[in-house]
Every structure is written in C-alpha cells, then in structure tokens.
Design an enzyme around this catalytic site. Sequence first.
Site, PDB file in Angstrom:
ATOM      1  N   HIS A   1      -6.409   7.904  12.470  1.00  0.00           N
ATOM      2  CA  HIS A   1      -6.035   6.493  12.353  1.00  0.00           C
ATOM      3  C   HIS A   1      -4.573   6.296  11.992  1.00  0.00           C
ATOM      4  O   HIS A   1      -4.206   5.265  11.438  1.00  0.00           O
ATOM      5  CB  HIS A   1      -6.950   5.805  11.326  1.00  0.00           C
ATOM      6  CG  HIS A   1      -8.381   5.779  11.752  1.00  0.00           C
ATOM      7  ND1 HIS A   1      -9.427   5.710  10.868  1.00  0.00           N
ATOM      8  CD2 HIS A   1      -8.939   5.850  12.990  1.00  0.00           C
ATOM      9  CE1 HIS A   1     -10.567   5.713  11.546  1.00  0.00           C
ATOM     10  NE2 HIS A   1     -10.306   5.800  12.829  1.00  0.00           N
TER      11      HIS A   1
ATOM     12  N   GLN B   1      -9.677  10.380   8.493  1.00  0.00           N
ATOM     13  CA  GLN B   1      -9.607   8.976   8.897  1.00  0.00           C
ATOM     14  C   GLN B   1      -8.563   8.251   8.057  1.00  0.00           C
ATOM     15  O   GLN B   1      -8.220   7.108   8.338  1.00  0.00           O
ATOM     16  CB  GLN B   1     -10.963   8.298   8.681  1.00  0.00           C
ATOM     17  CG  GLN B   1     -12.119   8.926   9.423  1.00  0.00           C
ATOM     18  CD  GLN B   1     -13.436   8.320   8.981  1.00  0.00           C
ATOM     19  OE1 GLN B   1     -13.899   7.309   9.534  1.00  0.00           O
ATOM     20  NE2 GLN B   1     -14.044   8.911   7.961  1.00  0.00           N
TER      21      GLN B   1
ATOM     22  N   SER C   1     -18.123   6.608   4.712  1.00  0.00           N
ATOM     23  CA  SER C   1     -19.362   5.843   4.915  1.00  0.00           C
ATOM     24  C   SER C   1     -19.826   5.977   6.363  1.00  0.00           C
ATOM     25  O   SER C   1     -20.923   5.536   6.705  1.00  0.00           O
ATOM     26  CB  SER C   1     -19.111   4.365   4.597  1.00  0.00           C
ATOM     27  OG  SER C   1     -18.079   3.880   5.457  1.00  0.00           O
TER      28      SER C   1
ATOM     29  N   CYS D   1      14.675  -2.693  20.865  1.00  0.00           N
ATOM     30  CA  CYS D   1      14.367  -3.840  21.745  1.00  0.00           C
ATOM     31  C   CYS D   1      14.349  -5.176  21.007  1.00  0.00           C
ATOM     32  O   CYS D   1      14.083  -6.223  21.600  1.00  0.00           O
ATOM     33  CB  CYS D   1      13.004  -3.624  22.422  1.00  0.00           C
ATOM     34  SG  CYS D   1      11.597  -3.902  21.306  1.00  0.00           S
TER      35      CYS D   1
ATOM     36  N   ARG E   1       0.830  -1.218   0.000  1.00  0.00           N
ATOM     37  CA  ARG E   1       0.000   0.000   0.000  1.00  0.00           C
ATOM     38  C   ARG E   1       0.856   1.256   0.000  1.00  0.00           C
ATOM     39  O   ARG E   1       0.512   2.267  -0.601  1.00  0.00           O
ATOM     40  CB  ARG E   1      -0.933  -0.010   1.217  1.00  0.00           C
ATOM     41  CG  ARG E   1      -2.062  -0.998   1.078  1.00  0.00           C
ATOM     42  CD  ARG E   1      -2.812  -1.152   2.390  1.00  0.00           C
ATOM     43  NE  ARG E   1      -3.507   0.071   2.785  1.00  0.00           N
ATOM     44  CZ  ARG E   1      -4.125   0.213   3.965  1.00  0.00           C
ATOM     45  NH1 ARG E   1      -4.092  -0.781   4.850  1.00  0.00           N
ATOM     46  NH2 ARG E   1      -4.747   1.327   4.269  1.00  0.00           N
TER      47      ARG E   1
HETATM   48  C1  BV8 Z   1     -11.626   1.508  18.962  1.00  0.00           C
HETATM   49  C2  BV8 Z   1      -6.173   2.198   9.656  1.00  0.00           C
HETATM   50  C3  BV8 Z   1     -11.833   1.149  21.185  1.00  0.00           C
HETATM   51  C4  BV8 Z   1      -5.770   0.802   9.263  1.00  0.00           C
HETATM   52  C5  BV8 Z   1      -8.582   2.103  10.107  1.00  0.00           C
HETATM   53  C6  BV8 Z   1     -15.428  -5.111  17.553  1.00  0.00           C
HETATM   54  C7  BV8 Z   1     -14.125  -5.283  18.000  1.00  0.00           C
HETATM   55  C8  BV8 Z   1     -13.234  -4.224  18.144  1.00  0.00           C
HETATM   56  C9  BV8 Z   1     -13.660  -2.944  17.825  1.00  0.00           C
HETATM   57  C10 BV8 Z   1     -14.945  -2.790  17.367  1.00  0.00           C
HETATM   58  C11 BV8 Z   1     -15.842  -3.835  17.226  1.00  0.00           C
HETATM   59  N1  BV8 Z   1     -17.019  -3.349  16.761  1.00  0.00           N
HETATM   60  C12 BV8 Z   1     -16.902  -2.020  16.597  1.00  0.00           C
HETATM   61  C13 BV8 Z   1     -15.668  -1.674  16.970  1.00  0.00           C
HETATM   62  C14 BV8 Z   1     -15.105  -0.385  16.928  1.00  0.00           C
HETATM   63  C15 BV8 Z   1     -14.271  -0.356  15.664  1.00  0.00           C
HETATM   64  C16 BV8 Z   1     -15.200  -0.091  14.507  1.00  0.00           C
HETATM   65  O1  BV8 Z   1     -15.677   1.014  14.366  1.00  0.00           O
HETATM   66  N2  BV8 Z   1     -15.465  -1.118  13.693  1.00  0.00           N
HETATM   67  C17 BV8 Z   1     -16.367  -0.923  12.565  1.00  0.00           C
HETATM   68  C18 BV8 Z   1     -15.926  -1.799  11.381  1.00  0.00           C
HETATM   69  C19 BV8 Z   1     -17.783  -1.266  13.027  1.00  0.00           C
HETATM   70  N3  BV8 Z   1     -13.352   0.734  15.835  1.00  0.00           N
HETATM   71  C20 BV8 Z   1     -12.140   0.501  16.331  1.00  0.00           C
HETATM   72  O2  BV8 Z   1     -11.692  -0.588  16.583  1.00  0.00           O
HETATM   73  C21 BV8 Z   1     -11.340   1.767  16.615  1.00  0.00           C
HETATM   74  N4  BV8 Z   1     -10.808   1.659  17.942  1.00  0.00           N
HETATM   75  O3  BV8 Z   1     -12.821   1.528  18.892  1.00  0.00           O
HETATM   76  O4  BV8 Z   1     -10.967   1.304  20.100  1.00  0.00           O
HETATM   77  C22 BV8 Z   1     -11.051   0.712  22.325  1.00  0.00           C
HETATM   78  C23 BV8 Z   1     -11.561   1.007  23.561  1.00  0.00           C
HETATM   79  C24 BV8 Z   1     -10.874   0.624  24.629  1.00  0.00           C
HETATM   80  C25 BV8 Z   1      -9.677  -0.079  24.487  1.00  0.00           C
HETATM   81  C26 BV8 Z   1      -9.184  -0.368  23.227  1.00  0.00           C
HETATM   82  C27 BV8 Z   1      -9.870   0.028  22.126  1.00  0.00           C
HETATM   83  C28 BV8 Z   1     -10.177   1.888  15.636  1.00  0.00           C
HETATM   84  C29 BV8 Z   1     -10.716   2.035  14.238  1.00  0.00           C
HETATM   85  C30 BV8 Z   1      -9.562   2.354  13.295  1.00  0.00           C
HETATM   86  C31 BV8 Z   1      -9.432   1.261  12.261  1.00  0.00           C
HETATM   87  N5  BV8 Z   1      -8.370   1.611  11.303  1.00  0.00           N
HETATM   88  N6  BV8 Z   1      -7.576   2.430   9.284  1.00  0.00           N
HETATM   89  C32 BV8 Z   1      -5.590   0.667   7.762  1.00  0.00           C
HETATM   90  O5  BV8 Z   1      -5.800   1.653   7.024  1.00  0.00           O
HETATM   91  O6  BV8 Z   1      -5.207  -0.439   7.328  1.00  0.00           O
HETATM   92  S1  BV8 Z   1     -10.170   2.412   9.625  1.00  0.00           S
HETATM   93  C33 BV8 Z   1     -10.217   2.343   7.917  1.00  0.00           C
HETATM   94  O7  BV8 Z   1     -11.576   2.156   7.568  1.00  0.00           O
HETATM   95  C34 BV8 Z   1      -9.827   3.622   7.244  1.00  0.00           C
HETATM   96  O8  BV8 Z   1      -8.787   4.311   7.861  1.00  0.00           O
HETATM   97  C35 BV8 Z   1     -11.086   4.437   7.242  1.00  0.00           C
HETATM   98  O9  BV8 Z   1     -11.113   5.241   8.369  1.00  0.00           O
HETATM   99  C36 BV8 Z   1     -12.138   3.408   7.398  1.00  0.00           C
HETATM  100  C37 BV8 Z   1     -12.944   3.305   6.142  1.00  0.00           C
HETATM  101  O10 BV8 Z   1     -13.950   4.222   6.295  1.00  0.00           O
HETATM  102  P1  BV8 Z   1     -14.156   5.346   5.182  1.00  0.00           P
HETATM  103  O11 BV8 Z   1     -13.001   6.277   5.199  1.00  0.00           O
HETATM  104  O12 BV8 Z   1     -15.493   5.908   5.416  1.00  0.00           O
HETATM  105  O13 BV8 Z   1     -14.090   4.587   3.791  1.00  0.00           O
HETATM  106  P2  BV8 Z   1     -15.236   3.689   3.128  1.00  0.00           P
HETATM  107  O14 BV8 Z   1     -14.592   2.913   2.033  1.00  0.00           O
HETATM  108  O15 BV8 Z   1     -15.995   2.992   4.198  1.00  0.00           O
HETATM  109  O16 BV8 Z   1     -16.244   4.747   2.479  1.00  0.00           O
HETATM  110  C38 BV8 Z   1     -15.815   5.528   1.377  1.00  0.00           C
HETATM  111  C39 BV8 Z   1     -16.927   6.537   1.150  1.00  0.00           C
HETATM  112  O17 BV8 Z   1     -16.515   7.444   0.135  1.00  0.00           O
HETATM  113  C40 BV8 Z   1     -18.227   5.900   0.684  1.00  0.00           C
HETATM  114  O18 BV8 Z   1     -19.309   6.524   1.361  1.00  0.00           O
HETATM  115  C41 BV8 Z   1     -18.271   6.243  -0.810  1.00  0.00           C
HETATM  116  O19 BV8 Z   1     -19.606   6.436  -1.259  1.00  0.00           O
HETATM  117  C42 BV8 Z   1     -17.527   7.552  -0.844  1.00  0.00           C
HETATM  118  N7  BV8 Z   1     -16.829   7.869  -2.089  1.00  0.00           N
HETATM  119  C43 BV8 Z   1     -16.184   7.001  -2.927  1.00  0.00           C
HETATM  120  N8  BV8 Z   1     -15.600   7.707  -3.930  1.00  0.00           N
HETATM  121  C44 BV8 Z   1     -15.863   9.028  -3.695  1.00  0.00           C
HETATM  122  C45 BV8 Z   1     -16.649   9.131  -2.532  1.00  0.00           C
HETATM  123  N9  BV8 Z   1     -17.071  10.313  -2.047  1.00  0.00           N
HETATM  124  C46 BV8 Z   1     -16.723  11.427  -2.729  1.00  0.00           C
HETATM  125  N10 BV8 Z   1     -15.974  11.409  -3.845  1.00  0.00           N
HETATM  126  C47 BV8 Z   1     -15.531  10.237  -4.361  1.00  0.00           C
HETATM  127  N11 BV8 Z   1     -14.794  10.235  -5.489  1.00  0.00           N
HETATM  128 ZN    ZN Z   2      11.065  -1.993  20.151  1.00  0.00          ZN
END
Ligand code: BV8
Ligand code: ZN
Length: 249
Positions: free
Chosen positions: A122, A104, A198, A159, A73
Amino acid sequence: MHSYQSFIDLKPIVQSSQHILIFTGAGVSAESGIATFRDALTGLWAQNDPQQLATPEGFLDDPARVWGWYQWRRQQLLACQPNAAHRAIAALAERGLQVTVVTQNVDDLHERAGSREVVHLHGSLLETCCFDCAAPADVPVAQVPLDGAAIAPPACEQCGGLLRPGVVWFGEMLPQDAWSAALAAADGCDLVLVVGTSGLVYPAAQIPQLAWESGATVVHVNTDPVPVAAEREYCLVGPAGEVLPALLS
Ligand code: BV8
Ligand code: ZN
C-alpha cells in the site's frame, strides 16, 4: 484454536522452514504507538472518515485536509520507534533463512528495525509523488498541530499539479511490482506468519490464503483470536511484540 501458551508447539515448524513469508498489518506497529485502523479507541478511522481521506476523490475534494492528515501522520511516525516484533522479524533474516516481509503498512518501522527489501503493498507514508504526472518529489515533514490541520499540498515542479502522499488509496491499483513480489512469496514459501491484520482489505488479504492453497502452514499472531478453519492453520493470541520474540528466538 491455539492459545498464546502454545507458541512452543509451533517453534519446530518455524525452525524447519526454508522460506518464511511474514505478512503484516497495522497490529505489528500498534506497540510502537501507531494507531491501528480498526481499534475502536484510537483507530485512525474513528477520528476520520476514510472515504473522505484515503481516496482520490477525498483528496480532490479537499486537498489541504487530506495533505494535512498525512503530514500529521508522518510527524507521528518520526516520533515512533520499531518494537520487539519488528526487531524479531529483522533478526530472523540474519539467521540465513529466506524471509520475505510483505506489509500492508505504510510506515517504515520494518526498515528501521533492520528488515531489508520490505514489500509495501500500500505504498509508503514517507514518499511523495504528483497526483497528476506521478513524478516523485521530496517533501520534508512539516511541523503540524496535532489535530491534523489542513495544509495546502505543494505544487509539482514538473507539471504544476498537486503533490500527494505515496500511498495506495481505496479504489487505486496496488503497485504491480509489489503485488507480483507478494504473489511469488505466497507461491514459494512453506510458512506464513500473518501478524496484526484484520484481513479486511483486498486484494492484500488474499496473500495468506494463496500461500495456504500452495501448501504453506499459516500462523496468525493477533491480540484477537482469529478463527482457523483448516489444517495447517494456527492462531497465537497475544501482542506481536511478545509472541514473535518468543516464537522466532
Ligand atoms: C483495489 C494506505 C481495485 C492509505 C490502505 C468499493 C470501492 C472501491 C474499492 C473497494 C470497494 N469495496 C472493496 C474494495 C476494495 C478495497 C477494499 O478492500 N476495501 C475494504 C475496506 C473492503 N480495496 C482497494 O480499494 C484496494 N484497491 O481494490 O483496487 C482496482 C481494480 C481495478 C481498477 C482500480 C482499482 C486498495 C486498498 C488499499 C487501501 N489503502 N492504506 C493510508 O494508510 O492512509 S489500507 C489501510 O487499511 C492500511 O494500509 C491497512 O492495510 C488497512 C488496515 O488493515 P489492517 O492492517 O488489517 O489493520 P486493522 O486496523 O484493520 O487491523 C489491525 C489488526 O491488528 C486487528 O486484527 C487487531 O486485532 C490486531 N492487533 C492490534 N494490536 C495488535 C494486534 N495484533 C498483534 N499485536 C498487537 N499489538
Ligand atoms: Zn506533476
């Protein structure tokens, strides 16, 4: 529901704003060629199982598979350029407006377009740290086969632990400073542009809602219609690379 043609109606709201929060997701980078997460055709999740790759458990289960995917990536990102949406956002701040960019995304396209002080909720694809001691590390982007081959991660010089990408995985806390900055912007802004997300990932997805509750106007920019449920909320349907230059010029 506002259509793309009504960006003219919203220009006065932009022009009268004192502090604009720009909240972006993968859609803002789509026109630069970075696959979005939920695009059924090219989304990264479609090619990989997120619970295998974007989690600490997945990394520990197969460090080379995960490190190889991120190196692939990184290689892709270096070949991409910011698009008109990133440039329109960067130009807005040059007009003397208070603009806070909260993303994000883990790419650096906002910065490469000229936005300064981008809040990364993120983390960053181009940063590396140690899985065990969190020490930062500087690792060049490898040349990997485009299929994201498995590559063993380097060892930490501090480490001896495994190096990992500087991103926030599912189940991991967001960086406290980034989260605090996003909350402050949500509280202080009078307009939020929610661009290309989204809204499925938490807690990031709370930011636009918190801004709306603080009295801000919320404008979604998305190729898919976003249901707008309240007053002070609008949706401009269209690609960010076309809508934002029209709206922000
Ligand atoms: C946390 C980095 C709490 C990595 C990313 C079960 C177990 C564990 C956690 C959870 C769980 N259930 C829920 C959770 C919480 C979880 C979560 O939200 N899960 C979701 C799936 C339900 N969240 C977490 O785990 C977060 N941490 O909650 O910690 C905690 C509390 C105590 C102790 C410890 C922890 C951490 C979340 C971060 C994840 N990492 N990225 C990597 O990149 O590899 S998230 C990753 O997905 C991206 O970074 C991005 O943020 C996200 C995708 O979302 P979008 O950006 O919206 O992208 P998407 O494709 O979905 O949508 C694109 C949109 O654009 C669409 O609407 C489309 O129509 C539109 N579009 C397309 N083209 C265009 C356009 N719009 C305009 N113009 C265009 N041309
Ligand atoms: Zn280290």
